[in-house]
Design a protein around this motif. Sequence first.
Motif, PDB file in Angstrom:
ATOM      1  N   GLY A  94       0.787  -1.227   0.000  1.00  8.84           N
ATOM      2  CA  GLY A  94       0.000   0.000   0.000  1.00  8.84           C
ATOM      3  C   GLY A  94       0.816   1.274   0.000  1.00  8.84           C
ATOM      4  O   GLY A  94       0.259   2.377   0.036  1.00  8.84           O
ATOM      5  N   ILE A  95       2.141   1.149  -0.036  1.00  2.93           N
ATOM      6  CA  ILE A  95       3.022   2.305  -0.012  1.00  2.93           C
ATOM      7  C   ILE A  95       3.058   2.935  -1.401  1.00  2.93           C
ATOM      8  O   ILE A  95       3.176   2.237  -2.410  1.00  2.93           O
ATOM      9  N   THR A  96       2.964   4.262  -1.458  1.00  5.94           N
ATOM     10  CA  THR A  96       2.877   4.973  -2.737  1.00  5.94           C
ATOM     11  C   THR A  96       4.117   5.805  -3.055  1.00  5.94           C
ATOM     12  O   THR A  96       4.282   6.245  -4.195  1.00  5.94           O
ATOM     13  N   GLU A  97       4.976   6.043  -2.060  1.00  2.00           N
ATOM     14  CA  GLU A  97       6.181   6.839  -2.268  1.00  2.00           C
ATOM     15  C   GLU A  97       7.327   6.225  -1.484  1.00  2.00           C
ATOM     16  O   GLU A  97       7.134   5.711  -0.376  1.00  2.00           O
ATOM     17  N   THR A  98       8.536   6.295  -2.052  1.00  7.36           N
ATOM     18  CA  THR A  98       9.700   5.778  -1.348  1.00  7.36           C
ATOM     19  C   THR A  98      10.944   6.523  -1.810  1.00  7.36           C
ATOM     20  O   THR A  98      10.891   7.360  -2.719  1.00  7.36           O
ATOM     21  N   ILE A  99      12.045   6.215  -1.176  1.00  6.10           N
ATOM     22  CA  ILE A  99      13.372   6.679  -1.586  1.00  6.10           C
ATOM     23  C   ILE A  99      14.214   5.437  -1.852  1.00  6.10           C
ATOM     24  O   ILE A  99      14.211   4.496  -1.054  1.00  6.10           O
ATOM     25  N   VAL A 100      14.924   5.398  -2.959  1.00  6.26           N
ATOM     26  CA  VAL A 100      15.858   4.304  -3.223  1.00  6.26           C
ATOM     27  C   VAL A 100      17.117   4.575  -2.406  1.00  6.26           C
ATOM     28  O   VAL A 100      17.814   5.560  -2.633  1.00  6.26           O
ATOM     29  N   PRO A 101      17.429   3.714  -1.424  1.00  4.25           N
ATOM     30  CA  PRO A 101      18.568   4.005  -0.535  1.00  4.25           C
ATOM     31  C   PRO A 101      19.889   4.043  -1.300  1.00  4.25           C
ATOM     32  O   PRO A 101      20.095   3.320  -2.272  1.00  4.25           O
ATOM     33  N   LEU A 102      20.790   4.882  -0.819  1.00  5.21           N
ATOM     34  CA  LEU A 102      22.140   4.905  -1.365  1.00  5.21           C
ATOM     35  C   LEU A 102      22.902   3.664  -0.914  1.00  5.21           C
ATOM     36  O   LEU A 102      22.755   3.225   0.231  1.00  5.21           O
ATOM     37  N   PRO A 103      23.734   3.105  -1.764  1.00  6.03           N
ATOM     38  CA  PRO A 103      24.621   2.037  -1.295  1.00  6.03           C
ATOM     39  C   PRO A 103      25.688   2.628  -0.375  1.00  6.03           C
ATOM     40  O   PRO A 103      25.978   3.832  -0.438  1.00  6.03           O
ATOM     41  N   PRO A 104      26.278   1.815   0.483  1.00  2.68           N
ATOM     42  CA  PRO A 104      27.355   2.327   1.344  1.00  2.68           C
ATOM     43  C   PRO A 104      28.551   2.785   0.519  1.00  2.68           C
ATOM     44  O   PRO A 104      28.786   2.308  -0.591  1.00  2.68           O
ATOM     45  N   GLY A 105      29.290   3.727   1.077  1.00  2.78           N
ATOM     46  CA  GLY A 105      30.570   4.092   0.502  1.00  2.78           C
ATOM     47  C   GLY A 105      30.515   4.963  -0.731  1.00  2.78           C
ATOM     48  O   GLY A 105      31.433   4.899  -1.573  1.00  2.78           O
ATOM     49  N   VAL A 106      29.481   5.788  -0.896  1.00  4.34           N
ATOM     50  CA  VAL A 106      29.468   6.754  -1.999  1.00  4.34           C
ATOM     51  C   VAL A 106      30.690   7.661  -1.858  1.00  4.34           C
ATOM     52  O   VAL A 106      30.976   8.188  -0.776  1.00  4.34           O
ATOM     53  N   ALA A 107      31.419   7.854  -2.944  1.00  2.00           N
ATOM     54  CA  ALA A 107      32.727   8.509  -2.856  1.00  2.00           C
ATOM     55  C   ALA A 107      32.623  10.019  -2.710  1.00  2.00           C
ATOM     56  O   ALA A 107      33.335  10.636  -1.904  1.00  2.00           O
ATOM     57  N   ASP A 108      31.748  10.645  -3.500  1.00  2.00           N
ATOM     58  CA  ASP A 108      31.685  12.102  -3.508  1.00  2.00           C
ATOM     59  C   ASP A 108      30.379  12.532  -4.163  1.00  2.00           C
ATOM     60  O   ASP A 108      29.541  11.696  -4.528  1.00  2.00           O
ATOM     61  N   SER A 109      30.208  13.831  -4.332  1.00  4.61           N
ATOM     62  CA  SER A 109      28.944  14.349  -4.860  1.00  4.61           C
ATOM     63  C   SER A 109      28.713  13.909  -6.307  1.00  4.61           C
ATOM     64  O   SER A 109      27.560  13.729  -6.717  1.00  4.61           O
ATOM     65  N   GLU A 110      29.781  13.718  -7.061  1.00  4.88           N
ATOM     66  CA  GLU A 110      29.607  13.261  -8.441  1.00  4.88           C
ATOM     67  C   GLU A 110      29.122  11.808  -8.466  1.00  4.88           C
ATOM     68  O   GLU A 110      28.288  11.438  -9.302  1.00  4.88           O
TER      69      GLU A 110
END
Length: 308
Positions: free
Chosen positions: A273-289
């Motif tokens: 029944g959920i209509t909105e979510t966020i796809v989680p970031l994987p661990p260890g994202v290096a930087d803003s790019e």
Amino acid sequence: MKLNVGVPKSMKVAAMVQPWEDPLSGDDVGNLMAQADLLGFNKCMLGEHFIIPQEHVALSGDWYFHTVVALGFIGGRTKNLRLSSSVSILPLQNPIVQAKAWSTLDWLSGGRTEALFGVGWLKEEFDILGVPFAKRGRMADEYLAAMIQLWTKDEPEFEGEFVKFKNVGFAPKPVQKGGVPIWLGGDAEAVMKRVAKFGNGWSPFRTPPESFPDCIDFIQSQPEYDGRHLDFFFALEMLNVGAHHEILDDPRAPGTVSKQKIIDQIGWLKELGITETIVPLPPGVADSEAYLDRLRWVAAEIMPAVRD
């Protein structure tokens, strides 16, 4: 399913923050949200606290924006992205002042705001601000009713225990018909009853996803629910955060690079029944790019596969 995006560097909760966010400037945050807007994400979300007692800083952090101020900045950098708190602590500010802030933001942004309110959990914050913690639920109910009056009535008036007004003018009204959409955050039965009475959406914090169907049935069974459309938000990354921001290490919480696993997870949430979510970031994202690359990948690979 609508895919939302959290605002980077808007908090430093130990269970959720990643080191790549530390160097970001305000301009960087604005640029990232502008890109999320262009990529077609539904809305941005950010939390709020006003002051954090030192004993809570290790887990909760002390870096929080004022939600409406921050969303106004993001609104000026975007065109379509909806602007949501997650959450604003309703009893901690005068409801007339809050109603003015949200209606101003809605008018200036062309009707893009969604107010996600909670009653708060950090008693010490209430004590510092001189707000009675034990009365916060009753205050929230009054504040919501008063704000709806201000947003929707040409001659608003309200008589309550905590707020009173009559023979007043209030403008600008929100652009959105019926006022700014009201979401409620939290897990208690009282919160679900508040959703039934006032809400356009519910965003629980510690409610297990498996419980959503029963919770939705409970909300819609309340006598004050009038059949209006309701949306429901849940992000798997929230499973990693305890009631007082403890780190829980739930294996379902971290993001993945597997397209099919993400699609399956979102399909499961939709079935609940959920209509909105966020796809989680994987661990260890290096930087803003790298973060931006992740947003681009989600928009290209996930968004078309889960779009309603």
